[in-house]
Design a protein around this motif. Structure first.
Motif, PDB file in Angstrom:
ATOM      1  N   VAL A 166       0.836  -1.203   0.000  1.00 28.14           N
ATOM      2  CA  VAL A 166       0.000   0.000   0.000  1.00 28.14           C
ATOM      3  C   VAL A 166       0.868   1.250   0.000  1.00 28.14           C
ATOM      4  N   THR A 167       1.898   1.268   0.814  1.00 26.60           N
ATOM      5  CA  THR A 167       2.756   2.447   0.914  1.00 26.60           C
ATOM      6  C   THR A 167       3.448   2.727  -0.414  1.00 26.60           C
ATOM      7  N   LYS A 168       3.968   1.704  -1.037  1.00 21.28           N
ATOM      8  CA  LYS A 168       4.639   1.871  -2.329  1.00 21.28           C
ATOM      9  C   LYS A 168       3.671   2.428  -3.373  1.00 21.28           C
ATOM     10  N   HIS A 169       2.452   1.913  -3.370  1.00 24.18           N
ATOM     11  CA  HIS A 169       1.445   2.407  -4.314  1.00 24.18           C
ATOM     12  C   HIS A 169       1.137   3.878  -4.053  1.00 24.18           C
ATOM     13  N   ILE A 170       0.983   4.250  -2.809  1.00 23.01           N
ATOM     14  CA  ILE A 170       0.685   5.647  -2.468  1.00 23.01           C
ATOM     15  C   ILE A 170       1.816   6.561  -2.933  1.00 23.01           C
ATOM     16  N   LEU A 171       3.047   6.158  -2.698  1.00 16.21           N
ATOM     17  CA  LEU A 171       4.182   6.991  -3.096  1.00 16.21           C
ATOM     18  C   LEU A 171       4.297   7.116  -4.611  1.00 16.21           C
ATOM     19  N   GLU A 172       3.937   6.054  -5.329  1.00 11.75           N
ATOM     20  CA  GLU A 172       4.094   6.068  -6.782  1.00 11.75           C
ATOM     21  C   GLU A 172       2.866   6.580  -7.515  1.00 11.75           C
ATOM     22  N   HIS A 173       1.674   6.371  -6.943  1.00  7.70           N
ATOM     23  CA  HIS A 173       0.440   6.688  -7.674  1.00  7.70           C
ATOM     24  C   HIS A 173      -0.554   7.522  -6.857  1.00  7.70           C
ATOM     25  N   GLY A 174      -0.132   8.022  -5.719  1.00  5.45           N
ATOM     26  CA  GLY A 174      -1.064   8.742  -4.850  1.00  5.45           C
ATOM     27  C   GLY A 174      -1.589  10.035  -5.431  1.00  5.45           C
ATOM     28  N   ASN A 175      -0.882  10.587  -6.423  1.00  8.03           N
ATOM     29  CA  ASN A 175      -1.333  11.845  -7.005  1.00  8.03           C
ATOM     30  C   ASN A 175      -2.400  11.650  -8.081  1.00  8.03           C
ATOM     31  N   SER A 176      -2.983  10.464  -8.145  1.00  7.21           N
ATOM     32  CA  SER A 176      -4.049  10.190  -9.108  1.00  7.21           C
ATOM     33  C   SER A 176      -5.307  10.967  -8.731  1.00  7.21           C
ATOM     34  N   ASN A 177      -6.231  11.039  -9.682  1.00  5.03           N
ATOM     35  CA  ASN A 177      -7.494  11.735  -9.426  1.00  5.03           C
ATOM     36  C   ASN A 177      -8.293  11.046  -8.333  1.00  5.03           C
ATOM     37  N   LYS A 178      -8.092   9.746  -8.182  1.00  2.00           N
ATOM     38  CA  LYS A 178      -8.820   8.992  -7.162  1.00  2.00           C
ATOM     39  C   LYS A 178      -8.310   9.297  -5.758  1.00  2.00           C
ATOM     40  N   LEU A 179      -6.992   9.326  -5.592  1.00  2.00           N
ATOM     41  CA  LEU A 179      -6.425   9.463  -4.245  1.00  2.00           C
ATOM     42  C   LEU A 179      -6.133  10.917  -3.866  1.00  2.00           C
ATOM     43  N   ARG A 180      -5.735  11.730  -4.826  1.00  5.25           N
ATOM     44  CA  ARG A 180      -5.473  13.166  -4.602  1.00  5.25           C
ATOM     45  C   ARG A 180      -4.539  13.386  -3.398  1.00  5.25           C
ATOM     46  N   ILE A 181      -3.364  12.793  -3.490  1.00  7.98           N
ATOM     47  CA  ILE A 181      -2.357  12.877  -2.444  1.00  7.98           C
ATOM     48  C   ILE A 181      -1.102  13.529  -3.002  1.00  7.98           C
ATOM     49  N   ASP A 182      -0.489  14.377  -2.228  1.00  4.82           N
ATOM     50  CA  ASP A 182       0.800  14.966  -2.574  1.00  4.82           C
ATOM     51  C   ASP A 182       1.872  13.927  -2.248  1.00  4.82           C
ATOM     52  N   THR A 183       2.396  13.260  -3.271  1.00  6.31           N
ATOM     53  CA  THR A 183       3.295  12.138  -3.044  1.00  6.31           C
ATOM     54  C   THR A 183       4.667  12.556  -2.511  1.00  6.31           C
ATOM     55  N   ASN A 184       4.942  13.845  -2.492  1.00  8.18           N
ATOM     56  CA  ASN A 184       6.176  14.320  -1.872  1.00  8.18           C
ATOM     57  C   ASN A 184       6.010  14.557  -0.372  1.00  8.18           C
ATOM     58  N   ARG A 185       4.792  14.390   0.110  1.00  9.60           N
ATOM     59  CA  ARG A 185       4.508  14.682   1.527  1.00  9.60           C
ATOM     60  C   ARG A 185       3.714  13.517   2.133  1.00  9.60           C
ATOM     61  N   VAL A 186       4.380  12.377   2.211  1.00 16.70           N
ATOM     62  CA  VAL A 186       3.761  11.162   2.739  1.00 16.70           C
ATOM     63  C   VAL A 186       4.553  10.702   3.960  1.00 16.70           C
ATOM     64  N   ALA A 187       3.863  10.431   5.048  1.00 13.77           N
ATOM     65  CA  ALA A 187       4.476   9.882   6.257  1.00 13.77           C
ATOM     66  C   ALA A 187       3.984   8.462   6.467  1.00 13.77           C
ATOM     67  N   VAL A 188       4.823   7.643   7.084  1.00 12.32           N
ATOM     68  CA  VAL A 188       4.382   6.326   7.556  1.00 12.32           C
ATOM     69  C   VAL A 188       4.238   6.408   9.071  1.00 12.32           C
ATOM     70  N   ALA A 189       3.216   5.734   9.595  1.00 13.65           N
ATOM     71  CA  ALA A 189       2.934   5.831  11.032  1.00 13.65           C
ATOM     72  C   ALA A 189       2.285   4.557  11.515  1.00 13.65           C
ATOM     73  N   GLY A 190       2.434   4.300  12.807  1.00 16.79           N
ATOM     74  CA  GLY A 190       1.767   3.156  13.397  1.00 16.79           C
ATOM     75  C   GLY A 190       2.014   3.105  14.884  1.00 16.79           C
ATOM     76  N   ASP A 191       1.182   2.320  15.559  1.00 12.43           N
ATOM     77  CA  ASP A 191       1.326   2.162  17.006  1.00 12.43           C
ATOM     78  C   ASP A 191       1.648   0.702  17.323  1.00 12.43           C
ATOM     79  N   SER A 192       2.539   0.499  18.289  1.00  8.52           N
ATOM     80  CA  SER A 192       2.889  -0.831  18.773  1.00  8.52           C
ATOM     81  C   SER A 192       3.373  -1.719  17.625  1.00  8.52           C
ATOM     82  N   ALA A 193       2.672  -2.817  17.320  1.00  2.00           N
ATOM     83  CA  ALA A 193       3.086  -3.653  16.197  1.00  2.00           C
ATOM     84  C   ALA A 193       3.054  -2.870  14.893  1.00  2.00           C
ATOM     85  N   GLY A 194       2.098  -1.957  14.768  1.00  3.86           N
ATOM     86  CA  GLY A 194       2.057  -1.099  13.584  1.00  3.86           C
ATOM     87  C   GLY A 194       3.237  -0.147  13.534  1.00  3.86           C
TER      88      GLY A 194
END
Length: 404
Positions: A166-194
Motif C-alpha cells: 500500500v505504501t509503495k502504491h501511495i508513493l508512486e500513484h497517490g497523485n491520481s485523481n482517485k487518491l489526490r495525495i501529494d506524493t512528496n509529503r507522505v508519512a508512515v505511522a503506526g502504534d505498537s506492532a504497527g
C-alpha cells in the motif's frame, strides 16, 4: 435455612472477590482518570478470562474471542470520530484500506499511511478508527489506514508486505485523481506492532536507491523495535497493563513456531548472538532514572536453549527488530517522531532508538508521557475517553503540521 444463608454468603464472597479483581489496578500510581481506566481494564480482564477459558475447554481459541469482543465494542463508536471527513473503505492492490479525507478539500493533500497495532494478531481499521480519523481531521491530511492480514492465519511477513504494498502504491500513484495525495509529503505511522511495520518500511525505502519518492517522516507510537533483549529495565519493571499479553504467546502466533516463556531470560540467544547484537541495544542510551535497579545486561554470558534459539531466530531479523541495524543504515532514515509512555515494556527500546538516531544525525522529536499506559492513544471519544489521549494526538498534530 442456615444452609441457604451459608450458600448466599459464599456467593456474595465470590462475587465480591471477582469484583475486587476486576476493579483492581496495580501499579497505577499517577494515572489520571483512574476510575475510567479501571472500567476499561475490567472489560479487558473479562475478555482475557473468557478467551483463556474458551481455549482450555476447547470451545474456541483466545485470539478469536478477543477479536469478537473487539467487534462488539465497536458498536460503542462515537459519532465524533468521522465528523468533517469523507470515509471510504476500498482496496489498494487487493489490500483492504480505509481512507479518511477532510471534506471540501479537492486538491492534493499530504498523507499518512497508518498501520494499526494489536500484537500482530489483533486490531483492524475499525479498532483504530478514532485515532486515524482524528489525525485526518485535525492535521488536515489524508489518512490511509491499512487493514493488513493478521497472524496466525498469516504469519510474518504477510502483514508487513501488505503495508509495504500500500505504501509503495501511495508513493508512486497517490497523485491520481482517485487518491489526490501529494506524493512528496507522505508519512508512515503506526502504534505498537504497527509502529514496528512503520519503522521497517521506512528503513526499506531509506535503503533503496531506485525509489523516486520515499516517506518524508516516520511517526512511531510506542513501537516494537527489538526482540533481542527481553531483560531491559522496562521489561523487568512492573507496569500497569490494561490488557494482559505475553511475548512468548505473541511470537508463537507471529512466527508460527513455539516460543516459550524462557525468552524473558533471553534464552532465545546464543552468547555469540548476544555479542554480535548488543552494540545495537545500548543500555547507556536509556535515561539514568530508569536504570537505578537494573544498570547493565544480566545474561549476556549465558548460552540460550538451542530449540528456542531456532524457533525464535526471526527475532533477530531487522524486518522484525528494526533496531538491529548498523549506524550507516539508521543515518538514512527520515525525520522521526517518537511517542512513548511510562507504563510500557517497550519504553526503553524507543529511548535507545532515539539515541542512536540522534547520534547519526536524524532529526528526532520524542514526546514521553510518564503516567499513562501502552495502548492509550486511541481512547479519544466514547465512554473510555482519556484526556491524555487527546493531549498526545494534539502534540502529534502539531508535529505533522510543522514537518509534513
Amino acid at each position: 435455612m442456615a444452609r441457604t444463608a451459608q450458600r448466599l454468603a459464599v456467593i456474595v464472597a465470590i462475587t465480591a472477590s471477582i469484583m475486587a479483581y476486576l476493579w483492581r489496578a496495580p501499579n497505577s500510581e499517577g494515572i489520571e482518570q483512574l476510575d475510567r481506566v479501571r472500567a476499561l481494564t475490567a472489560s479487558m480482564k473479562i475478555t482475557y478470562i473468557i478467551g483463556r477459558a474458551a481455549e482450555m475447554l476447547g470451545i474456541s481459541d483466545r485470539i478469536s474471542v478477543v477479536r469478537k469482543v473487539a467487534g462488539l465494542m465497536l458498536r460503542l463508536k462515537d459519532a465524533k470520530d468521522d465528523a468533517g471527513l469523507e470515509i471510504q473503505d476500498t482496496s489498494i492492490e487487493n489490500v483492504p484500506v480505509r481512507i479518511a479525507r477532510p471534506k471540501n478539500q479537492n486538491g492534493n493533500l499530504p498523507a499518512i499511511v497508518f498501520y494499526h497495532g494489536g500484537a500482530f494478531y489483533m486490531g483492524s481499521v475499525d479498532t483504530h478508527n478514532s485515532l486515524t480519523s482524528s489525525l485526518a481531521r485535525l492535521a488536515n491530511v489524508v489518512v490511509v489506514s491499512v487493514d493488513y492480514r493478521l497472524a496466525p492465519e498469516h504469519p510474518f511477513p504477510a502483514g508487513l508486505e501488505d503495508c509495504y504494498t500500500v505504501t509503495k502504491h501511495i508513493l508512486e500513484h497517490g497523485n491520481s485523481n482517485k487518491l489526490r495525495i501529494d506524493t512528496n509529503r507522505v508519512a508512515v505511522a503506526g502504534d505498537s506492532a504497527g509502529g514496528n511495520f512503520a519503522a521497517v518500511i521506512a528503513m526499506r525505502f531509506a535503503s533503496q536507491t531506485t525509489s523516486e519518492r520515499k516517506p518524508r517522516l516516520q511517526i512511531l507510537i510506542y513501537p516494537v523495535l527489538q526482540l533481542f533483549d527481553m531483560m531491559l529495565p522496562s521489561y523487568m519493571h512492573n507496569h500497569f497493563e490494561f490488557f494482559p499479553y505475553t511475548v512468548d504467546h505473541t511470537l508463537t502466533i507471529y512466527f508460527g513456531k513455539k516460543v516459550d516463556q524462557s525468552i524473558y531470560a533471553n534464552n532465545h540467544l546464543s552468547v555469540a548472538q548476544k555479542k554480535k547484537y548488543r552494540k545495537y541495544v545500548d543500555w547507556s542510551l536509556i535515561p539514568a532514572k530508569y536504570r537505578t535497579v537494573y544498570q547493565k545486561p544480566l545474561t549476556d554470558n549465558q548460552e540460550g536453549d538451542p530449540t528456542l534459539i531456532e524457533n525464535a531466530k526471526l527475532a533477530l531479523n531487522p524486518e522484525v527488530s528494526p533496531l538491529l541495524v548498523d549506524d550507516e543504515s539508521l543515518a538514512k532514515l527520515p525525520p522521526t517522531y517518537l511517542l512513548t509512555v511510562g507504563h510500557d515494556r517497550l519504553r526503553d527500546e524507543t529511548f535507545i532508538y532515539e539515541g542512536r538516531l540522534k547520534r547519526n544525525g536524524v532529526p528526532v522529536v520524542h514526546n514521553h508521557y510518564e503516567h499513562i499506559f501502552h495502548g492509550s492513544v486511541g481512547f479519544l471519544h466514547g465512554p473510555f475517553a482519556l484526556d491524555i489521549a487527546k493531549k498526545m494526538v494534539d502534540d502529534m498534530v502539531i508535529y505533522i503540521g510543522e514537518n509534513l
